[in-house]
Design a protein around this motif. Structure first.
Motif, PDB file in Angstrom:
ATOM      1  N   LYS A  15      19.437  45.514 -35.435  1.00 15.15           N
ATOM      2  CA  LYS A  15      20.595  44.721 -35.867  1.00 15.15           C
ATOM      3  C   LYS A  15      21.890  45.431 -35.514  1.00 15.15           C
ATOM      4  O   LYS A  15      22.051  46.608 -35.803  1.00 15.15           O
ATOM      5  CB  LYS A  15      20.520  44.509 -37.390  1.00 15.15           C
ATOM      6  N   GLY A  18      25.683  39.867 -37.259  1.00 13.97           N
ATOM      7  CA  GLY A  18      25.150  38.730 -37.986  1.00 13.97           C
ATOM      8  C   GLY A  18      24.045  37.977 -37.247  1.00 13.97           C
ATOM      9  O   GLY A  18      23.158  37.391 -37.877  1.00 13.97           O
ATOM     10  N   ASP A  21      20.652  38.828 -38.406  1.00 16.61           N
ATOM     11  CA  ASP A  21      20.270  38.233 -39.693  1.00 16.61           C
ATOM     12  C   ASP A  21      19.778  36.803 -39.492  1.00 16.61           C
ATOM     13  O   ASP A  21      18.801  36.372 -40.094  1.00 16.61           O
ATOM     14  CB  ASP A  21      21.465  38.236 -40.654  1.00 16.61           C
ATOM     15  N   ARG A 310      32.638  45.181 -38.920  1.00 10.83           N
ATOM     16  CA  ARG A 310      33.028  45.863 -37.697  1.00 10.83           C
ATOM     17  C   ARG A 310      34.554  46.003 -37.756  1.00 10.83           C
ATOM     18  O   ARG A 310      35.243  45.084 -38.219  1.00 10.83           O
ATOM     19  CB  ARG A 310      32.643  45.019 -36.474  1.00 10.83           C
ATOM     20  N   LYS A 315      38.309  40.972 -36.546  1.00 11.78           N
ATOM     21  CA  LYS A 315      38.107  40.985 -38.002  1.00 11.78           C
ATOM     22  C   LYS A 315      39.420  41.096 -38.782  1.00 11.78           C
ATOM     23  O   LYS A 315      39.403  41.045 -40.018  1.00 11.78           O
ATOM     24  CB  LYS A 315      37.140  42.108 -38.383  1.00 11.78           C
ATOM     25  N   LEU A 337      33.867  49.855 -45.686  1.00  9.75           N
ATOM     26  CA  LEU A 337      32.748  50.377 -44.892  1.00  9.75           C
ATOM     27  C   LEU A 337      32.796  49.698 -43.535  1.00  9.75           C
ATOM     28  O   LEU A 337      32.770  48.463 -43.447  1.00  9.75           O
ATOM     29  CB  LEU A 337      31.402  50.060 -45.573  1.00  9.75           C
ATOM     30  N   GLY A 338      32.882  50.493 -42.491  1.00 11.23           N
ATOM     31  CA  GLY A 338      32.900  49.871 -41.170  1.00 11.23           C
ATOM     32  C   GLY A 338      33.051  50.894 -40.074  1.00 11.23           C
ATOM     33  O   GLY A 338      33.305  52.075 -40.323  1.00 11.23           O
ATOM     34  N   GLY A 364      31.147  54.150 -40.467  1.00 11.01           N
ATOM     35  CA  GLY A 364      29.747  54.196 -40.060  1.00 11.01           C
ATOM     36  C   GLY A 364      29.069  52.881 -40.383  1.00 11.01           C
ATOM     37  O   GLY A 364      29.729  51.925 -40.805  1.00 11.01           O
ATOM     38  N   TYR A 365      27.783  52.849 -40.136  1.00 11.51           N
ATOM     39  CA  TYR A 365      26.995  51.649 -40.427  1.00 11.51           C
ATOM     40  C   TYR A 365      25.967  52.035 -41.476  1.00 11.51           C
ATOM     41  O   TYR A 365      25.168  52.941 -41.258  1.00 11.51           O
ATOM     42  CB  TYR A 365      26.300  51.144 -39.151  1.00 11.51           C
ATOM     43  N   ASP A 366      25.996  51.388 -42.632  1.00 16.84           N
ATOM     44  CA  ASP A 366      25.122  51.800 -43.733  1.00 16.84           C
ATOM     45  C   ASP A 366      24.685  50.560 -44.522  1.00 16.84           C
ATOM     46  O   ASP A 366      25.402  50.060 -45.378  1.00 16.84           O
ATOM     47  CB  ASP A 366      25.899  52.780 -44.631  1.00 16.84           C
ATOM     48  N   LEU A 391      29.041  36.296 -42.537  1.00 15.12           N
ATOM     49  CA  LEU A 391      27.956  36.432 -43.509  1.00 15.12           C
ATOM     50  C   LEU A 391      28.423  37.152 -44.759  1.00 15.12           C
ATOM     51  O   LEU A 391      27.950  36.869 -45.854  1.00 15.12           O
ATOM     52  CB  LEU A 391      26.789  37.205 -42.883  1.00 15.12           C
ATOM     53  N   TYR A 395      27.342  36.737 -48.749  1.00 16.65           N
ATOM     54  CA  TYR A 395      26.775  37.744 -49.657  1.00 16.65           C
ATOM     55  C   TYR A 395      27.683  37.876 -50.872  1.00 16.65           C
ATOM     56  O   TYR A 395      27.214  38.020 -52.004  1.00 16.65           O
ATOM     57  CB  TYR A 395      26.654  39.116 -48.978  1.00 16.65           C
TER      58      TYR A 395
HETATM   59  P1  ADP Z   1      29.627  39.884 -37.049  1.00 17.42           P
HETATM   60  O1  ADP Z   1      28.280  39.382 -36.671  1.00 17.42           O
HETATM   61  O2  ADP Z   1      30.765  39.268 -36.290  1.00 17.42           O
HETATM   62  O3  ADP Z   1      29.727  41.385 -37.069  1.00 17.42           O
HETATM   63  P2  ADP Z   1      29.015  38.758 -39.668  1.00 17.42           P
HETATM   64  O4  ADP Z   1      29.802  38.704 -40.936  1.00 17.42           O
HETATM   65  O5  ADP Z   1      28.436  37.472 -39.167  1.00 17.42           O
HETATM   66  O6  ADP Z   1      29.929  39.454 -38.581  1.00 17.42           O
HETATM   67  O7  ADP Z   1      27.793  39.755 -39.857  1.00 17.42           O
HETATM   68  C1  ADP Z   1      27.978  41.120 -40.022  1.00 17.42           C
HETATM   69  C2  ADP Z   1      26.700  41.697 -40.592  1.00 17.42           C
HETATM   70  O8  ADP Z   1      26.685  43.099 -40.359  1.00 17.42           O
HETATM   71  C3  ADP Z   1      26.598  41.524 -42.091  1.00 17.42           C
HETATM   72  O9  ADP Z   1      25.229  41.515 -42.437  1.00 17.42           O
HETATM   73  C4  ADP Z   1      27.257  42.808 -42.613  1.00 17.42           C
HETATM   74  O10 ADP Z   1      26.842  43.142 -43.913  1.00 17.42           O
HETATM   75  C5  ADP Z   1      26.780  43.790 -41.596  1.00 17.42           C
HETATM   76  N1  ADP Z   1      27.681  44.930 -41.384  1.00 17.42           N
HETATM   77  C6  ADP Z   1      28.832  44.951 -40.669  1.00 17.42           C
HETATM   78  N2  ADP Z   1      29.356  46.190 -40.649  1.00 17.42           N
HETATM   79  C7  ADP Z   1      28.524  46.968 -41.380  1.00 17.42           C
HETATM   80  C8  ADP Z   1      28.502  48.355 -41.731  1.00 17.42           C
HETATM   81  N3  ADP Z   1      29.452  49.177 -41.312  1.00 17.42           N
HETATM   82  N4  ADP Z   1      27.478  48.807 -42.482  1.00 17.42           N
HETATM   83  C9  ADP Z   1      26.506  47.960 -42.910  1.00 17.42           C
HETATM   84  N5  ADP Z   1      26.456  46.651 -42.607  1.00 17.42           N
HETATM   85  C10 ADP Z   1      27.448  46.166 -41.848  1.00 17.42           C
END
Ligand code: ADP
Length: 507
Positions: A15, A18, A21, A310, A315, A337-338, A364-366, A391, A395
């Motif tokens: 992943k 989104g 997902d 992101r 964004k 977080l990003g 970071g991504y967490d 998304l 949530y």
């Molecule tokens: P996009 O696909 O344009 O990045 P979306 O809102 O459709 O935006 O989906 C982003 C997904 O990635 C969501 O599930 C979000 O929780 C997750 N996500 C984005 N950045 C992070 C991060 N830094 N750490 C954890 N999950 C992240």
């Protein structure tokens, strides 16, 4: 009905956004409706180890310069997957699109051309899985899968009449990514020169994978009705508006759902204290734990806004940086977080060091922290300049973390602004702002802070937000209806059945 999903990513295997997902959850939601879906994606490094009962179902001698195999198996959660195991293309470190240096893989044309090519072979029956499974519908996701439509269009004559070709649906999750490559790449993609025209996949002298899909797929969809309308305009069409207008009659907008088993505050193993709309007190324990974890002042009485995103221009988080000081002056807290653009990362990091106890930033991504943020924060800010669906606001609704969103795309379709009329009618679920600029965002934050001060009023909206149906059932029904219309050859643009709000609810 058999549906082949073709996608570059799929939760829980791999992943980056989104799309993963959606590709991981929609097939499961379709199953009870009689759809047998298989998800085809590349076997990036480590993926084969993540699936149960891996079985080689086809050997392919030449997958764009090397031997390949199709491996069937089951991902955690019961998803049926087909992995294209072609080590010369996918067995590497890094993410699906970028090498460890953060630069696009130089052979992405071949990597995703191969994915699309094998999808077409499966659709045409030229490559057969051991169980001779063939799709009735090919459902393509984003530019990485879009070339499949071109391979189906330029199929060998031996395939016979069009009735032997399953109809294809291209879902555009983000029009900003168009899969552009130099004209010379066409030669290596096994497509005829006849495809390289203005009516084909040629886009200002380049090859565009996405354009191939837009031109050749039987039907197009995107992930919210508002985004489906926006991409027909010059402002949001990213150069594709004319092309899309020509196909507006075959363009459908269906709002994504979320996996409400993975995102369930009452049974989320990643959060400190489970809670539900009826047991909301426990949400406070998550807030306190989050504040402690991130070094924020542990205070129940101040509004805590979070961001999980992101960090990119799309964004709109530069707008948040500009709007934040006024909210900080009112005592609000922010937890971000990003990761993404370096200047945004640096700006948020410096905001955190200038406002210790009030602003926390994790670069970071967490995945796990993203759950704790949704559970612990009071509100989530999504100030996107454009947002096909989004998304994190869904949530947020599910976790009673009220979304503060730009009035664009799927954000406009899924959040009902707490304006006077909506408050009076008891339908508000969050806050929208327009136009998409810092001043309007600052006003929305201000409105949220004001409402937060009225604890009972705030909790009413929280309960309502949590009661919204944000799962996949509704969207799954819409997709099945669309597949059926495609099979009957009558697919036409559908009304926005999947909008969570009524137009009257949008401020
Ligand atoms: P996009 O696909 O344009 O990045 P979306 O809102 O459709 O935006 O989906 C982003 C997904 O990635 C969501 O599930 C979000 O929780 C997750 N996500 C984005 N950045 C992070 C991060 N830094 N750490 C954890 N999950 C992240």
């Amino acid at each position: 009905m058999h549906v082949l999903f073709v996608t570059p990513e799929c939760y829980p295997l791999i992943k980056t956004g989104g799309l993963a997902d959606v590709a991981g959850a929609l097939p499961l939601a379709l199953a009870p409706l009689g759809v047998e879906a298989k998800v085809l994606l590349p076997a990036y490094r480590g993926l084969l180890d993540q699936i149960a009962s891996p079985t080689v179902v086809a050997e392919v001698v030449d997958v764009f310069g090397g031997v390949g195999r199709l491996v069937a198996g089951t991902a955690e959660g019961g998803l049926n997957v087909l992995l294209l195991d072609a080590p010369h293309l996918y067995e590497r470190a890094g993410n699906p699109y970028l090498g460890p240096d953060g630069v696009d893989w130089p052979d992405n044309d071949k990597r995703f051309g191969a994915l699309s090519w094998i999808a077409a072979q499966l659709a045409l029956g030229s490559v057969r899985t051991a169980a001779a499974w063939r799709p009735d519908i090919v459902h393509l996701h984003d530019w990485q899968a879009a070339l499949t439509a071109a391979y189906l269009r330029f199929r060998p004559a031996t395939v016979g009449p069009p009735a032997n070709v399953p109809p294809s649906l291209l879902t555009i999750h983000n029009l900003a990514f168009q899969g552009l490559f130099p004209a010379e790449t066409l030669a290596g993609l096994r497509l005829p020169a006849a495809s390289f025209t203005v009516d084909g996949l040629e886009y200002y002298g380049q090859v565009s994978f996405l354009k191939a899909g837009v031109r050749y797929a039987d039907h197009l969809s995107t992930v919210s009705p508002t985004y489906a309308r926006e991409i027909l305009t010059t402002e949001q069409g990213m150069g594709f508006d004319g092309l899309l207008q020509a196909r507006a009659g075959e363009l459908t907008g269906i709002v994504n759902g979320i996996d409400d088993a993975v995102w369930d505050p009452a049974a989320d193993p990643l959060i400190v204290a489970p809670y539900s709309a009826r047991r909301l007190n426990a949400k406070a324990a998550n807030k306190a734990a989050l504040q402690t974890e991130l070094g924020l002042d542990v205070r129940r009485d101040v509004a805590l806004f979070c961001v999980v995103s992101r960090l990119t221009t799309q964004k709109g988080l530069d707008l948040l940086l500009a709007a934040m000081p006024a909210a900080l002056a009112r005592g609000a807290q922010f937890a971000v977080l990003g990761s993404g653009e370096r200047d945004l990362e640096a700006a948020f990091t410096s905001a955190a060091s200038n406002h210790r106890g009030q602003v926390a930033v994790v670069i970071g991504y967490d995945e796990s922290l993203s759950h704790r943020l949704q559970a612990g924060a009071d509100a989530i800010v999504v100030p996107s300049r454009f947002e096909p669906c989004g998304l994190t606001q869904l949530y947020g609704l599910r976790y009673g973390t009220l979304p503060v969103v730009a009035r664009v795309g799927g954000l406009a379709d899924t959040v009902i602004d707490a304006n006077e009329a909506a408050l009076r009618d008891g339908v508000a679920t969050g806050f929208q702002f327009a136009p998409v600029n810092a001043a309007a965002l600052a006003t929305a934050l201000e409105r949220a802070i004001e409402l937060f001060a009225d604890e009972r009023g705030w909790l009413r909206i929280v309960r309502r937000a949590m009661s919204r149906d944000v799962g996949w059932d509704r969207a799954a029904l819409d997709y099945v209806a669309l597949y059926e219309r495609m099979l009957a050859g009558t697919a036409a643009s559908v009304s926005p059945a999947s909008t969570l709000t009524s137009p009257g609810g949008i401020a």
